[in-house]
Design an enzyme around this catalytic site. Structure first.
Site, mmCIF file in Angstrom:
data_model
loop_
_atom_site.group_PDB
_atom_site.id
_atom_site.type_symbol
_atom_site.label_atom_id
_atom_site.label_comp_id
_atom_site.label_asym_id
_atom_site.label_seq_id
_atom_site.Cartn_x
_atom_site.Cartn_y
_atom_site.Cartn_z
ATOM 1 C CB THR A 135 22.501 -18.320 -1.350
ATOM 2 O OG1 THR A 135 21.682 -18.025 -2.482
ATOM 3 C CG2 THR A 135 21.042 -18.748 -0.399
ATOM 4 C CG ASP A 136 24.434 -14.977 -4.679
ATOM 5 O OD1 ASP A 136 23.062 -15.977 -5.024
ATOM 6 O OD2 ASP A 136 24.862 -14.362 -5.907
ATOM 7 C CD GLU A 137 18.079 -16.046 -4.376
ATOM 8 O OE1 GLU A 137 16.868 -15.657 -4.459
ATOM 9 O OE2 GLU A 137 18.375 -17.716 -5.574
ATOM 10 C CE1 TYR A 160 16.734 -21.281 -0.777
ATOM 11 C CE2 TYR A 160 17.728 -19.193 -1.639
ATOM 12 C CZ TYR A 160 17.669 -20.113 -1.234
ATOM 13 O OH TYR A 160 19.037 -21.481 -1.375
ATOM 14 C CE LYS A 164 20.846 -21.849 2.487
ATOM 15 N NZ LYS A 164 20.876 -22.812 2.492
ATOM 16 C CG ASN A 190 25.903 -24.058 -7.407
ATOM 17 O OD1 ASN A 190 26.565 -24.712 -6.684
ATOM 18 N ND2 ASN A 190 26.012 -22.658 -7.026
ATOM 19 N N GLY A 302 8.573 -9.507 -6.057
ATOM 20 C CA GLY A 302 10.028 -10.154 -5.102
ATOM 21 C C GLY A 302 10.979 -9.927 -5.622
HETATM 22 N N1 LIG Z 1 21.420 -23.886 -6.584
HETATM 23 C C1 LIG Z 1 21.641 -23.122 -6.162
HETATM 24 O O1 LIG Z 1 22.562 -22.609 -7.082
HETATM 25 C C2 LIG Z 1 22.232 -22.442 -4.718
HETATM 26 C C3 LIG Z 1 23.127 -21.771 -5.165
HETATM 27 C C4 LIG Z 1 24.243 -20.983 -3.636
HETATM 28 C C5 LIG Z 1 23.632 -22.340 -2.723
HETATM 29 N N2 LIG Z 1 22.723 -22.897 -2.684
HETATM 30 C C6 LIG Z 1 22.434 -23.999 -1.313
HETATM 31 O O2 LIG Z 1 23.095 -25.205 -1.941
HETATM 32 C C7 LIG Z 1 22.267 -26.198 -0.863
HETATM 33 C C8 LIG Z 1 22.137 -27.212 -2.080
HETATM 34 O O3 LIG Z 1 21.213 -26.711 -3.313
HETATM 35 P P1 LIG Z 1 20.884 -27.254 -4.372
HETATM 36 O O4 LIG Z 1 20.838 -26.485 -5.450
HETATM 37 O O5 LIG Z 1 21.621 -28.664 -4.169
HETATM 38 O O6 LIG Z 1 19.282 -27.984 -3.771
HETATM 39 P P2 LIG Z 1 18.389 -29.071 -3.796
HETATM 40 O O7 LIG Z 1 17.356 -28.305 -3.651
HETATM 41 O O8 LIG Z 1 18.585 -29.971 -4.872
HETATM 42 O O9 LIG Z 1 18.731 -29.938 -2.938
HETATM 43 C C9 LIG Z 1 18.483 -30.000 -1.432
HETATM 44 C C10 LIG Z 1 18.527 -31.316 -0.512
HETATM 45 O O10 LIG Z 1 18.257 -30.849 0.700
HETATM 46 C C11 LIG Z 1 17.294 -31.897 1.001
HETATM 47 N N3 LIG Z 1 15.870 -31.747 1.901
HETATM 48 C C12 LIG Z 1 15.553 -31.059 1.803
HETATM 49 N N4 LIG Z 1 14.731 -30.946 2.922
HETATM 50 C C13 LIG Z 1 15.749 -32.009 3.966
HETATM 51 C C14 LIG Z 1 15.780 -32.203 5.604
HETATM 52 N N5 LIG Z 1 14.317 -31.327 6.426
HETATM 53 N N6 LIG Z 1 16.227 -32.859 6.031
HETATM 54 C C15 LIG Z 1 17.135 -33.634 5.757
HETATM 55 N N7 LIG Z 1 17.150 -33.629 4.174
HETATM 56 C C16 LIG Z 1 16.200 -32.287 3.656
HETATM 57 C C17 LIG Z 1 16.784 -32.104 -0.470
HETATM 58 O O11 LIG Z 1 15.839 -33.835 0.035
HETATM 59 C C18 LIG Z 1 17.234 -32.603 -1.435
HETATM 60 O O12 LIG Z 1 17.992 -33.689 -1.959
HETATM 61 C C19 LIG Z 1 20.661 -25.257 -0.157
HETATM 62 O O13 LIG Z 1 21.388 -25.114 0.790
HETATM 63 C C20 LIG Z 1 21.179 -23.604 -0.977
HETATM 64 O O14 LIG Z 1 20.921 -22.530 -0.224
HETATM 65 C C21 LIG Z 1 22.371 -23.447 -3.999
#
Ligand SMILES: NC(=O)c1ccc[n+]([C@@H]2O[C@H](COP(=O)([O-])OP(=O)(O)OC[C@H]3O[C@@H](n4cnc5c(N)ncnc54)[C@H](O)[C@@H]3O)[C@@H](O)[C@H]2O)c1
Length: 366
Positions: A135-137, A160, A164, A190, A302
């Site tokens: 993430t950009d965070e 969080y 990351k 996203n 924060g």
């Molecule tokens: N949503 C955003 O805007 C965004 C932006 C940049 C980066 N990201 C990164 O992208 C990735 C996906 O984000 P998202 O929004 O789809 O998240 P989300 O919370 O919708 O999905 C996370 C998934 O990971 C699974 N999970 C959680 N803990 C687990 C474990 N210990 N073992 C196996 N599976 C596990 C969950 O069941 C879920 O299906 C993350 O790594 C997040 O940091 C998200």
């Protein structure tokens, strides 16, 4: 070459969009390892679950034995690591799960992949990638006029984003120390269909449709750089297939919006799409329609004011750019929630598992 791609977190918001893309637009085989936490929804995968190229394993990325067995059974050609705890508010209320999954989970995967990588030869070894999705965070708060580049110093604000950031550092260390072929992507907020209702855009839509208050943190002037999830997925695939080993790519929509403006735009779109609810609000004396539901709540501790990504590197080097404008992407998203989300929520009872702190939203979607 047809790949066998191990995806972690493939039942979450971005992971499910990635799995749908890979099954519908490539000939690759997908192994989805997901723990099915509250944030997941297998219904998001739709008909791809019927594909003979899709395999699902319910399990925890922290389970070293399981991960090792999986690698040796399916012999993946790459891994795309998305599994994470991703909700900033939840990380403030209880950070243990974030440290466990985001840090220990990533470490567990890296160790298993390091050992597995030593067993690969020839093309399989040359082609193997560990793609870490972040993430950009991790970069923290941004002054006006500046953009996050791949060289911006890490300065995470929340549990969080700190978890990351730690996972990003581990991935790079496994490359430098052990030669594991990694790529890292850091992406902005996203949005799109199938996102959990605790995040800003879906929460605004679903609360408005239910006639519930729409919470806005602080003054609502926080700025996020929004990217349609399918544009993110195309960027991830470009980095997996064309990215340079050891490199980081920032991904963003070049689309800075204030939270309050996002919420107001959603209210206006809903008023076009579901006038019946506007009428009932007006009948109860709310001439402002959905906007009358907006409620300012105490700011999050924060809370970063601004994020904005410079994605010129991925655009220049890999030829990726977002297709969806914020206007077109948001319209698609709102239409999807209006038409599909009720069934989607009910089917998998996502709503029932929704965050108990009902009047909080998540703009730093992660
Ligand atoms: N949503 C955003 O805007 C965004 C932006 C940049 C980066 N990201 C990164 O992208 C990735 C996906 O984000 P998202 O929004 O789809 O998240 P989300 O919370 O919708 O999905 C996370 C998934 O990971 C699974 N999970 C959680 N803990 C687990 C474990 N210990 N073992 C196996 N599976 C596990 C969950 O069941 C879920 O299906 C993350 O790594 C997040 O940091 C998200």
């Amino acid at each position: 070459m047809n790949q066998v791609i191990l995806i972690t977190g493939g039942s979450g918001f971005i992971g499910s969009a990635l799995v749908r893309f890979l099954i519908h637009h490539t000939a690759h085989t997908v192994i989805n390892l997901d723990k099915l936490t509250y944030a997941s929804n297998p219904a998001s995968l739709g008909d791809v679950r019927l594909s003979h190229r899709y395999h699902f394993i319910e399990g925890d990325i922290c389970d070293a034995g399981l991960v090792s067995n999986l690698l040796h059974e399916y012999r993946p050609t790459s891994i795309m690591h998305l599994a994470a705890e991703s909700h900033v508010d939840r990380s403030i209320d209880g950070s243990a799960e974030f440290m466990q999954t985001n840090i220990i989970g990533t470490y567990t995967l890296l160790e298993a992949c390091r050992k597995y990588y030593t067993t690969l030869v020839d093309r399989k070894r040359d082609g193997f990638r560990f793609h870490h999705i972040s993430t950009d965070e991790v970069y923290g708060d941004l002054d006006f006029g500046e953009l996050f580049t791949e060289n911006t110093r890490y300065d995470p604000s929340s549990p969080y984003s700190a978890s990351k950031a730690a996972s990003d550092h581990l991935v790079r260390a496994w490359h430098r120390t052990y030669g594991l072929p990694i790529v890292v992507t850091n992406c902005s907020n996203n949005y799109g269909p199938f996102q959990h209702a605790e995040k800003l855009i879906p929460q605004t839509i679903t609360n408005a449709l239910a006639g519930k208050s729409i919470p806005i943190y602080g003054n609502g002037l926080q700025i996020r750089d929004w990217l349609y999830v399918e544009d993110h997925v195309r960027a991830l695939y470009s980095v997996l297939t064309q990215g340079k080993i050891g490199k980081t790519y920032n991904i963003g929509g070049s689309c800075e919006k204030r939270n309050i403006d996002v919420v107001n735009t959603i209210c206006e779109l809903l008023e076009e799409l579901v006038p019946v609810n506007v009428d009932s609000l007006a009948a109860s004396g709310n001439a402002l329609g959905f906007k009358s539901l907006i409620t300012y709540v105490d700011d999050r501790p924060g809370h970063d004011v601004r994020y904005a990504i410079d994605s010129s590197k991925i655009q220049r080097e890999l030829g990726w750019k977002p297709i969806e404008s914020f206007e077109s992407g948001l319209k698609k998203t709102v239409e999807w929630y209006v038409k599909e989300a009720v069934e989607w929520y009910v089917k998998e009872a996502v709503k029932a598992k929704a965050y108990e702190k009902a009047d909080k939203s998540e703009d730093g979607a992660s």
